[in-house]
Design an enzyme around this catalytic site. Sequence first.
Site, mmCIF file in Angstrom:
data_model
loop_
_atom_site.group_PDB
_atom_site.id
_atom_site.type_symbol
_atom_site.label_atom_id
_atom_site.label_comp_id
_atom_site.label_asym_id
_atom_site.label_seq_id
_atom_site.Cartn_x
_atom_site.Cartn_y
_atom_site.Cartn_z
ATOM 1 C CG LEU A 1 17.460 32.793 29.473
ATOM 2 C CD1 LEU A 1 17.869 32.081 30.366
ATOM 3 C CD2 LEU A 1 17.675 33.421 27.837
ATOM 4 C CG HIS A 2 18.519 35.525 35.299
ATOM 5 N ND1 HIS A 2 17.275 35.175 35.030
ATOM 6 C CD2 HIS A 2 19.514 36.114 36.343
ATOM 7 C CE1 HIS A 2 17.632 34.718 36.474
ATOM 8 N NE2 HIS A 2 18.730 35.113 37.265
#
Length: 165
Positions: A122-123
Amino acid sequence: MSESLWAPWRIDYILGQKTDGCFLCAYPKPEAEARRAENGVLAVLPHAFVCLNKYPFAAGHVLVSPRRHVASPEELTLEEYAATMSLLRECIVRLKRATSPQGLNVGFNLGKAAGAGVDEHLHGHVVPRWAGDSNFMPVIADVRVMPEYLQDTYKRLRPFFEDLA
Ligand SMILES: [Zn+2]
Protein backbone atom coordinates in the site's frame (compact mmCIF):
# COMPACT_ATOMS: atom_id res chain seq x y z
CA MET A 1 11.11 5.32 -37.09
CA SER A 2 11.24 4.45 -33.42
CA GLU A 3 13.80 6.00 -31.07
CA SER A 4 15.79 3.74 -28.81
CA LEU A 5 15.23 4.46 -25.14
CA TRP A 6 18.29 5.25 -23.06
CA ALA A 7 17.19 4.77 -19.50
CA PRO A 8 19.96 3.76 -17.08
CA TRP A 9 17.89 4.87 -14.09
CA ARG A 10 15.20 2.42 -15.12
CA ILE A 11 17.76 -0.38 -15.32
CA ASP A 12 18.99 0.55 -11.83
CA TYR A 13 15.44 0.47 -10.62
CA ILE A 14 14.75 -2.95 -12.11
CA LEU A 15 18.01 -4.36 -10.72
CA GLY A 16 17.20 -2.77 -7.36
CA GLN A 17 13.84 -4.50 -7.36
CA LYS A 18 15.50 -7.86 -7.99
CA THR A 19 18.10 -7.32 -5.27
CA ASP A 20 15.87 -5.86 -2.60
CA GLY A 21 12.49 -7.42 -3.28
CA CYS A 22 9.80 -4.90 -2.28
CA PHE A 23 11.40 -1.44 -2.32
CA LEU A 24 8.72 -0.05 0.01
CA CYS A 25 9.82 -2.63 2.59
CA ALA A 26 13.55 -2.14 1.93
CA TYR A 27 13.88 1.68 1.89
CA PRO A 28 12.95 2.46 5.52
CA LYS A 29 14.95 -0.44 7.04
CA PRO A 30 17.80 0.53 9.41
CA GLU A 31 20.32 -1.33 7.22
CA ALA A 32 19.37 0.96 4.29
CA GLU A 33 19.87 4.17 6.31
CA ALA A 34 23.11 5.09 4.47
CA ARG A 35 21.21 4.99 1.15
CA ARG A 36 18.28 7.18 2.20
CA ALA A 37 19.34 10.17 0.07
CA GLU A 38 20.05 7.92 -2.90
CA ASN A 39 16.65 6.25 -2.46
CA GLY A 40 14.84 9.56 -2.00
CA VAL A 41 13.62 8.69 1.50
CA LEU A 42 12.39 11.92 3.13
CA ALA A 43 11.26 10.66 6.55
CA VAL A 44 10.98 7.34 8.38
CA LEU A 45 8.59 6.91 11.31
CA PRO A 46 7.91 3.75 13.36
CA HIS A 47 4.85 2.72 11.30
CA ALA A 48 5.10 4.74 8.08
CA PHE A 49 7.57 6.50 5.80
CA VAL A 50 7.69 8.85 2.82
CA CYS A 51 9.91 8.80 -0.27
CA LEU A 52 10.09 10.43 -3.69
CA ASN A 53 8.32 8.64 -6.51
CA LYS A 54 10.98 7.65 -9.06
CA TYR A 55 8.31 7.95 -11.78
CA PRO A 56 6.89 11.38 -10.91
CA PHE A 57 3.78 12.81 -12.54
CA ALA A 58 4.96 16.27 -11.48
CA ALA A 59 7.86 17.76 -9.52
CA GLY A 60 7.72 16.84 -5.83
CA HIS A 61 5.59 13.71 -6.27
CA VAL A 62 5.98 11.65 -3.07
CA LEU A 63 4.80 8.24 -1.88
CA VAL A 64 3.52 7.66 1.66
CA SER A 65 3.57 4.06 2.81
CA PRO A 66 3.01 1.97 5.92
CA ARG A 67 6.16 0.11 6.98
CA ARG A 68 4.33 -3.23 6.92
CA HIS A 69 3.87 -5.05 3.62
CA VAL A 70 0.09 -5.03 3.18
CA ALA A 71 -1.96 -4.35 0.07
CA SER A 72 -4.97 -2.53 1.47
CA PRO A 73 -5.82 -0.15 4.34
CA GLU A 74 -8.12 -2.58 6.16
CA GLU A 75 -5.16 -4.95 6.64
CA LEU A 76 -3.42 -2.36 8.80
CA THR A 77 -3.96 -2.05 12.53
CA LEU A 78 -5.73 1.17 13.46
CA GLU A 79 -2.41 2.46 14.84
CA GLU A 80 -0.63 1.79 11.54
CA TYR A 81 -3.50 3.28 9.57
CA ALA A 82 -3.51 6.42 11.74
CA ALA A 83 0.28 6.75 11.38
CA THR A 84 0.07 6.43 7.59
CA MET A 85 -2.78 8.92 7.25
CA SER A 86 -1.13 11.33 9.65
CA LEU A 87 2.05 11.21 7.58
CA LEU A 88 -0.01 11.75 4.41
CA ARG A 89 -1.42 14.87 6.06
CA GLU A 90 2.08 16.05 7.00
CA CYS A 91 3.21 15.54 3.40
CA ILE A 92 0.45 17.87 2.22
CA VAL A 93 1.51 20.50 4.77
CA ARG A 94 5.22 20.22 3.96
CA LEU A 95 4.82 20.08 0.18
CA LYS A 96 2.70 23.23 0.39
CA ARG A 97 5.50 24.94 2.34
CA ALA A 98 8.27 23.62 0.11
CA THR A 99 6.74 24.02 -3.35
CA SER A 100 3.83 26.52 -3.05
CA PRO A 101 1.59 24.47 -5.35
CA GLN A 102 -1.68 25.77 -6.76
CA GLY A 103 -3.29 22.38 -6.06
CA LEU A 104 -2.46 18.82 -5.03
CA ASN A 105 -3.50 15.35 -6.12
CA VAL A 106 -3.78 12.99 -3.12
CA GLY A 107 -4.82 9.39 -3.40
CA PHE A 108 -4.37 5.62 -3.30
CA ASN A 109 -4.60 3.13 -6.15
CA LEU A 110 -5.65 -0.29 -4.79
CA GLY A 111 -4.98 -3.11 -7.24
CA LYS A 112 -3.51 -3.23 -10.75
CA ALA A 113 -6.92 -2.55 -12.29
CA ALA A 114 -7.01 0.75 -10.38
CA GLY A 115 -3.60 1.74 -11.70
CA ALA A 116 -1.28 0.57 -8.91
CA GLY A 117 2.24 -0.02 -10.28
CA VAL A 118 3.13 -1.86 -7.06
CA ASP A 119 -0.10 -3.47 -5.87
CA GLU A 120 1.29 -5.59 -3.01
CA HIS A 121 2.46 -2.77 -0.73
CA LEU A 122 0.00 0.00 0.00
CA HIS A 123 1.18 3.53 -0.81
CA GLY A 124 -0.50 6.91 -1.17
CA HIS A 125 0.50 9.53 -3.73
CA VAL A 126 0.81 13.25 -2.96
CA VAL A 127 1.47 15.31 -6.09
CA PRO A 128 1.86 19.11 -6.05
CA ARG A 129 0.27 20.69 -9.13
CA TRP A 130 0.43 24.01 -10.93
CA ALA A 131 -1.90 25.31 -13.60
CA GLY A 132 -0.49 24.31 -16.96
CA ASP A 133 2.04 21.89 -15.47
CA SER A 134 1.12 19.22 -18.02
CA ASN A 135 3.63 21.06 -20.20
CA PHE A 136 6.25 20.24 -17.59
CA MET A 137 5.69 16.48 -17.84
CA PRO A 138 7.75 15.83 -20.99
CA VAL A 139 10.63 17.70 -19.35
CA ILE A 140 10.70 15.73 -16.11
CA ALA A 141 9.98 12.50 -17.98
CA ASP A 142 13.18 12.98 -19.98
CA VAL A 143 15.09 9.88 -18.92
CA ARG A 144 18.46 11.57 -19.40
CA VAL A 145 17.81 14.17 -16.69
CA MET A 146 15.91 11.91 -14.28
CA PRO A 147 18.66 10.98 -11.78
CA GLU A 148 19.76 14.61 -11.40
CA TYR A 149 16.19 15.75 -11.23
CA LEU A 150 15.43 13.33 -8.39
CA GLN A 151 18.51 14.33 -6.39
CA ASP A 152 17.76 18.04 -6.86
CA THR A 153 14.20 17.46 -5.72
CA TYR A 154 15.45 15.48 -2.73
CA LYS A 155 17.83 18.25 -1.64
CA ARG A 156 15.07 20.81 -1.96
CA LEU A 157 12.41 18.83 -0.06
CA ARG A 158 14.46 17.07 2.62
CA PRO A 159 14.82 20.12 4.96
CA PHE A 160 11.01 20.38 5.10
CA PHE A 161 10.72 16.78 6.35
CA GLU A 162 13.73 16.66 8.69
CA ASP A 163 11.85 17.28 11.93
CA LEU A 164 9.40 14.42 11.26
CA ALA A 165 11.81 11.54 11.87
ZN1 LIG B 1 6.65 -4.28 0.94
